[in-house]
Design an enzyme around this catalytic site. Structure first.
Site, mmCIF file in Angstrom:
data_model
loop_
_atom_site.group_PDB
_atom_site.id
_atom_site.type_symbol
_atom_site.label_atom_id
_atom_site.label_comp_id
_atom_site.label_asym_id
_atom_site.label_seq_id
_atom_site.Cartn_x
_atom_site.Cartn_y
_atom_site.Cartn_z
ATOM 1 N N ARG A 1 56.526 53.174 109.651
ATOM 2 C CA ARG A 1 55.931 54.191 108.767
ATOM 3 C C ARG A 1 54.424 54.121 108.686
ATOM 4 O O ARG A 1 53.745 55.148 108.698
ATOM 5 C CB ARG A 1 56.497 54.011 107.362
ATOM 6 C CG ARG A 1 57.942 54.371 107.330
ATOM 7 C CD ARG A 1 58.551 54.079 106.002
ATOM 8 N NE ARG A 1 59.926 54.568 106.033
ATOM 9 C CZ ARG A 1 60.788 54.395 105.050
ATOM 10 N NH1 ARG A 1 60.430 53.745 103.973
ATOM 11 N NH2 ARG A 1 61.993 54.887 105.160
ATOM 12 N N GLU B 1 62.690 46.378 94.086
ATOM 13 C CA GLU B 1 61.334 46.793 94.448
ATOM 14 C C GLU B 1 60.277 46.123 93.569
ATOM 15 O O GLU B 1 59.112 46.022 93.949
ATOM 16 C CB GLU B 1 61.224 48.328 94.366
ATOM 17 C CG GLU B 1 59.935 48.857 94.978
ATOM 18 C CD GLU B 1 59.868 50.371 95.073
ATOM 19 O OE1 GLU B 1 60.922 51.038 94.995
ATOM 20 O OE2 GLU B 1 58.754 50.899 95.234
HETATM 21 C C1 LIG Z 1 62.662 59.608 97.743
HETATM 22 C C2 LIG Z 1 62.981 58.200 98.126
HETATM 23 C C3 LIG Z 1 63.854 57.953 99.177
HETATM 24 C C4 LIG Z 1 64.160 56.653 99.548
HETATM 25 N N1 LIG Z 1 65.032 56.445 100.580
HETATM 26 C C5 LIG Z 1 65.368 55.177 100.915
HETATM 27 C C6 LIG Z 1 66.315 54.931 101.937
HETATM 28 O O1 LIG Z 1 66.835 55.849 102.561
HETATM 29 N N2 LIG Z 1 66.630 53.652 102.225
HETATM 30 C C7 LIG Z 1 66.091 52.606 101.549
HETATM 31 O O2 LIG Z 1 66.444 51.474 101.828
HETATM 32 N N3 LIG Z 1 65.198 52.817 100.552
HETATM 33 C C8 LIG Z 1 64.823 54.068 100.225
HETATM 34 N N4 LIG Z 1 63.911 54.271 99.222
HETATM 35 C C9 LIG Z 1 63.426 53.140 98.433
HETATM 36 C C10 LIG Z 1 64.482 52.710 97.434
HETATM 37 O O3 LIG Z 1 65.167 53.827 96.944
HETATM 38 C C11 LIG Z 1 63.908 51.970 96.247
HETATM 39 O O4 LIG Z 1 62.994 51.028 96.661
HETATM 40 C C12 LIG Z 1 65.007 51.248 95.502
HETATM 41 O O5 LIG Z 1 66.054 52.119 95.215
HETATM 42 C C13 LIG Z 1 64.498 50.612 94.237
HETATM 43 O O6 LIG Z 1 65.579 50.119 93.508
HETATM 44 P P1 LIG Z 1 65.371 49.235 92.234
HETATM 45 O O7 LIG Z 1 66.727 48.874 91.757
HETATM 46 O O8 LIG Z 1 64.439 48.127 92.549
HETATM 47 O O9 LIG Z 1 64.607 50.153 91.177
HETATM 48 P P2 LIG Z 1 64.925 51.618 90.585
HETATM 49 O O10 LIG Z 1 66.067 52.263 91.221
HETATM 50 O O11 LIG Z 1 63.625 52.320 90.560
HETATM 51 O O12 LIG Z 1 65.380 51.333 89.116
HETATM 52 C C14 LIG Z 1 64.501 50.976 88.102
HETATM 53 C C15 LIG Z 1 65.298 50.808 86.840
HETATM 54 O O13 LIG Z 1 64.507 50.152 85.882
HETATM 55 C C16 LIG Z 1 64.526 50.825 84.660
HETATM 56 N N5 LIG Z 1 63.236 50.547 84.039
HETATM 57 C C17 LIG Z 1 62.016 50.489 84.624
HETATM 58 N N6 LIG Z 1 61.083 50.132 83.725
HETATM 59 C C18 LIG Z 1 61.722 49.938 82.561
HETATM 60 C C19 LIG Z 1 61.296 49.551 81.265
HETATM 61 N N7 LIG Z 1 60.037 49.276 80.989
HETATM 62 N N8 LIG Z 1 62.236 49.483 80.297
HETATM 63 C C20 LIG Z 1 63.549 49.764 80.547
HETATM 64 N N9 LIG Z 1 63.992 50.115 81.770
HETATM 65 C C21 LIG Z 1 63.092 50.202 82.757
HETATM 66 C C22 LIG Z 1 64.821 52.262 84.985
HETATM 67 O O14 LIG Z 1 65.445 52.911 83.895
HETATM 68 C C23 LIG Z 1 65.754 52.093 86.178
HETATM 69 O O15 LIG Z 1 67.070 51.877 85.705
HETATM 70 C C24 LIG Z 1 63.584 55.576 98.854
HETATM 71 C C25 LIG Z 1 62.702 55.823 97.808
HETATM 72 C C26 LIG Z 1 62.368 57.119 97.478
HETATM 73 C C27 LIG Z 1 61.339 57.347 96.434
#
Ligand SMILES: Cc1cc2nc3c(=O)[nH]c(=O)nc-3n(C[C@H](O)[C@H](O)[C@H](O)COP(=O)(O)OP(=O)(O)OC[C@H]3O[C@@H](n4cnc5c(N)ncnc54)[C@H](O)[C@@H]3O)c2cc1C
Ligand code: SF4
Ligand code: FES
Lengths: 640, 257
Positions: free
Chosen positions: A332, A427
């Site tokens: 990317r 992330e």
């Molecule tokens: C459009 C898009 C497409 C993508 N496609 C891909 C893909 O095809 N393949 C791939 O591997 N990755 C992909 N990614 C990246 C991937 O989706 C993310 O990196 C990953 O899903 C992050 O997951 P997570 O569980 O770390 O956080 P998130 O899914 O962002 O979850 C964060 C959670 O934390 C909570 N939260 C945050 N701050 C607080 C707070 N202060 N108090 C209470 N709750 C809070 C939110 O409510 C949420 O539940 C994509 C990203 C985007 C933006």
């Protein structure tokens, strides 16, 4: 100075995780029940961790600011999830997935963590299929794969263009089962606004009920942050509008080190910006690069022509030309920079000349319309919704946009930060993607951390603390943290200036995009640092937040998040300024090879920059974790 | 272009609500409907007035957070899209647009256009899962799933849990949502062991939450942004009937942990 011990197990790379599992401390089933764990976030990382910890018997309290755990930003991931299953018999292996990921990250990730990620990847697919994820299948009923950037094998599993949604629903369903079993208490519409640290250990959080405004204290034996990335510091990004950095930023200000904050991913295939009112950018999945060909006109004067009127001989399929081995599937950071380069040369297409074509006409000829529709139908629909154009007829226009943050809170091999008791997964941490993340690896990391790694490694910490010593919420540290939160909210409500939180956010985003975006230089970063400080100062004097804090108040939520972005942005620029090399998504104009490729400097910068908060008016302290590779040699990435 | 908005404003569940009229500033037809609300809200904030509270997050039709009944239709004038995917080019300069929350007994108003949809989560807790312990799953390819079955399950699994089907239904029934989940899991071989119990537990929870009965008028299918088919309701009804015949206890699957 913080002590950073990565706690990497000894022994050969391929045996580290097994050995660590064998040597990790266990907690008896009868005792697990007594431990209380807070998990903030229910994306792939948080939902899977909450479910798996609860299945083990821990008492889990899960917090999300969303109205339901099912809405976490993970839901928006389109393309797919990698795993080293080698179902295609194309030579894939744990080693190859590991190596591709490490190399894709431009050798700035931790070797042992990445190897473990590749190892665990196969279990993820097994578990998700068992949970009911309707992955794409072949006619024989077995699982199908597609290719993704940065790899020469096909190892990406997918569910139409909705892989993230389906994986999240699976993790959410596992969470639902544990909520029903009374093992998880779910707090929705509840935002963590501070971390509580008692005697140097993370022991709880301060949260705000977004419906009633009520501020509450929650104690625990350990706190897990699974709060996602901070790409929204750029205002316009592909992230959901509410994605924010508050949880990790507050943890940083309580002593957790922030690692490589400047490592940001700019995704090459997004729908270009159309106007000032724009509130977010929409990603067109990278999987499109499998079959779409990217080009711009060879001559600037052709840019205003209709693409059909530009003959083959006048088109520049620049990725295929510059990177013949990987072509449209190069990583990317490289694809994004190449797009910027051709647009800077005046060869960009569409409004403002900030766009390149992603053309499916060859694919439609080769595969037939039906096959292209089956593979990408929903993406083409989405493109039409937004732009009003039919990409089956005319090529899509795309341009890079901020998408993902590789940086995050520093963690060791156990996924624990330098603050004992604070774990960071998904992330929100920094460990697996180095300076650039390969497609389909974030979903993999989220589920690896949550389902398979954290539930085991957390025992190494819990075994050292006793639940009977868990501080009560009356402890002075809770009162102090709550007072800080209340004070901050009141200050925002009392500014009563003339400008909206969004105006400041937009201005910050523009600054960051210009100076800390796809390419960076010393003068630009220094000017950004000055401008951010000044913008922050204006924010606290001129922002207007109507209403009260005792009910649902979206302007207040927004203002609070923007206030944190205004601080984090500064740290990102500081980090980008100090890293006098180019690597992955971090491109310093002063450090490039004669052909314009990134010039990495392993002698000086083969380390993780872990920044430590030093107080309100002091520069943060830079801690370095050297990247010691035991089995891989750092080489120059070449996708040519 | 400019439009006139009649927007439902309500301080909280206890207070009475009313329509308030706003004339928008100059708009660009390429704006999304929610970006138009952003612009209106920015104006309100600058004047020190409280902005219109509305739900949203991903703004690309996948998280299910956005809601709104626009001119009487949940998710606005177009079929197969969410409110966040609705663009101003679908309206005319000078139009008056009425904007209301999703209304249903089971969805109390939290503020303005935001309603509480947690009842849908509670239906999921009742049985919207396959009980597998992390670490115990067999090799993924050990159980082939015919492609058409996987595709059919995916058709149902696409539901984003927005609740538009409830808002559109004159009985405020949640049948389409529940049918989508039950069908997604019930179609797959992995979902068979709990199939009957799941159907019964989820349907009974739906009734407890105060959703109405289904009289098959199909307005849910017409507004569903993901095109979830009414056929899944028929399928769910069959599963429910079998579950009753089998007499399996609807006890939450999880209780048997
Ligand atoms: C459009 C898009 C497409 C993508 N496609 C891909 C893909 O095809 N393949 C791939 O591997 N990755 C992909 N990614 C990246 C991937 O989706 C993310 O990196 C990953 O899903 C992050 O997951 P997570 O569980 O770390 O956080 P998130 O899914 O962002 O979850 C964060 C959670 O934390 C909570 N939260 C945050 N701050 C607080 C707070 N202060 N108090 C209470 N709750 C809070 C939110 O409510 C949420 O539940 C994509 C990203 C985007 C933006
Ligand atoms: S069935 Fe359709 S309308 Fe109902 S919740 Fe699911 S996606 Fe929304
Ligand atoms: S905001 Fe996510 S579906 Fe509309």
């Amino acid at each position: 100075m913080a002590t950073l011990n990565a706690n990497i197990p000894s022994g050969p790379l391929a045996q580290k995780w097994t050995r660590h599992r064998n040597e990790s401390r266990l907690i008896s089933p009868a005792n697990k029940r007594k431990y209380k764990i807070i998990v903030v976030g229910a994306g792939l990382a948080g939902a899977s961790a909450s479910a798996a910890l609860a299945e083990l018997g821990y008492e889990v309290h899960n917090f999300v600011y969303h109205d339901s755990p099912r809405r976490a930003h993970s839901v928006a991931a389109q393309g797919g999830i990698n795993a080293a299953k080698n179902y295609q018999n194309d030579g894939d292996s744990v080693w190859r997935l590991f190596y591709d990921t490490l190399r894709g990250g431009d050798f700035r990730a931790r070797e042992a963590n990445v190897y473990r990620l590749a190892e665990v990847s196969v279990q993820i697919i097994d578990h998700c299929v068992a949970l009911g994820v309707p992955f794409a299948r072949e006619y024989g009923g077995l699982l199908d794969n597609r290719s993704f950037g940065g790899a020469q094998v096909s190892r990406t599993f997918y569910a139409r263009g909705q892989t993230g949604q389906q994986l999240l629903l699976a993790a959410y369903s596992a969470l639902c089962r544990m909520i029903a079993a009374g093992q998880v208490k779910s707090y929705t519409h509840t935002e963590m606004l501070d971390l509580v640290v008692v005697d140097g250990h993370a022991k709880g959080i301060i949260a705000r009920d977004l419906r009633t405004g009520r501020i509450t204290r929650h104690n625990a034996d350990a706190v897990v942050l699974a709060t996602g990335g901070y790409a929204n510091v750029f205002y316009l990004s592909t992230n959901a509008l509410h994605s924010n950095a508050t949880a990790i930023w507050r943890a940083y200000k309580r002593g957790a080190c922030f690692a490589n904050p400047c490592f940001t991913q700019i995704h090459p295939t997004c729908i270009p910006v159309s106007g000032e009112y724009q509130s977010k950018l929409t990603l067109m999945s990278e999987s499109l690069r499998n079959d779409g060909r990217i080009w711009v006109p060879k001559r600037p004067e052709d840019c205003s022509k209709h693409p059909h009127d530009i003959p083959e001989s006048d088109r520049d399929y620049y990725l295929e030309r510059m990177y013949p081995a990987y072509g449209n599937l190069c990583p990317r950071d490289i694809a994004s920079r190449a797009a910027k380069k051709v647009c800077d040369e005046g060869r960009g297409v569409g409004p403002g000349g900030r766009g390149v074509y992603l053309d499916f006409s060859d694919a439609i000829r080769r595969l037939g319309l039906a096959k292209v529709q089956e593979r990408y139908g929903n993406l083409f629909d989405m493109y039409r919704e937004i732009t009003g154009e039919d990409a089956y007829q005319v090529p899509m226009r795309i341009y890079p946009a901020v998408h993902y943050t590789m940086g995050g809170l520093w963690v060791d091999y156990n996924l624990m930060s330098n603050l004992p008791g604070l774990f960071v997964i998904g992330e929100a941490n920094f460990s697996d993607h180095g300076a650039n993340r390969l497609g389909a690896s974030a979903l993999m990391q989220g589920l690896a951390d949550g389902f398979f790694i954290l539930p085991l490694t957390i025992g190494n910490y819990l075994a050292t603390v006793h639940p009977s010593q868990r501080p009560s919420t009356d402890h002075a540290a809770f009162a102090a943290a709550e007072a800080d939160v209340t004070q901050r909210l009141n200050q925002l409500l009392h500014c009563r200036g003339k400008r909206t939180p969004t105006e400041f956010h937009r201005e910050l985003g523009r600054l960051m995009w210009d100076h800390c975006g796809m390419s960076r230089n010393r003068a630009g970063l220094q000017s950004a640092l000055r401008q951010i400080a000044e913008l922050r100062d204006r924010f606290w004097h001129e922002v207007n937040v109507p209403g009260e804090s005792t009910c649902l108040n979206q302007a207040l939520e927004k203002a609070h998040r923007v206030a944190d972005f205004l601080e984090l942005a500064e740290l990102m620029c500081l980090d980008a300024l100090h890293r006098e090399e180019s690597c992955g998504g971090h491109f310093r104009e002063e450090h490039q090879l004669p052909d314009g490729e990134a010039k990495r400097d392993d002698e000086r910068f083969a380390y993780v920059a872990a920044w430590e908060y030093a107080g309100p008016d002091r520069s943060p302290v830079l801690n370095k974790e050297p990247l010691v590779y035991e089995e891989v040699r750092m080489t120059t990435r070449s996708y040519k | 272009m400019k439009v006139t908005l009649k927007v439902w404003r309500q301080k909280d569940a206890q207070s009475p609500g009313r329509f308030v009229t706003y004339v928008t500033p100059e708009l660009n037809p390429n704006m999304s409907f929610l970006e138009m609300l952003d612009v209106v809200n920015e104006d309100l904030i600058r004047r020190g007035e409280e902005p219109i509270a509305f739900d949203h997050d991903c703004r690309e039709g996948i998280c299910g957070t956005c809601s709104l009944v626009i001119n009487g239709k949940p998710h606005g004038p177009h079929r197969g899209v969410t409110t966040c995917q609705t663009y101003l080019r679908s309206f005319k300069d000078g139009d008056t647009i009425v904007v209301e929350p999703f209304r249903a007994r089971a969805f109390p108003v939290i503020r303005d256009l935001i309603v509480d949809r947690s009842a849908l989560d509670r239906i999921m807790w009742a049985g919207g899962f396959i009980s597998v312990r992390t670490g115990s799953a067999p090799e993924a390819n050990s159980l082939p799933v015919p492609k058409d079955v996987a595709e059919r399950a995916m058709d149902a699994a696409q539901c984003i849990g927005c609740g538009a089907c409830v808002a559109a239904c004159k009985n405020a029934s949640a049948m389409l949502f529940v049918a989508a989940k039950i069908s997604h899991l019930g179609l797959l071989p992995q979902g068979q062991p709990e199939r009957w119990r799941r159907a019964r537990a989820m349907i009974e929870q739906m009734d407890r939450e105060g959703f109405g009965a289904c009289t098959v008028t199909g307005s849910c299918e017409a507004v569903c942004p993901k095109g979830i088919s009414l056929e899944f309701i028929a399928r769910m009804n069959r599963d429910y009937a079998v579950a009753l015949l089998k007499g399996d206890s609807p006890v939450r699957a999880a209780a048997a942990l």
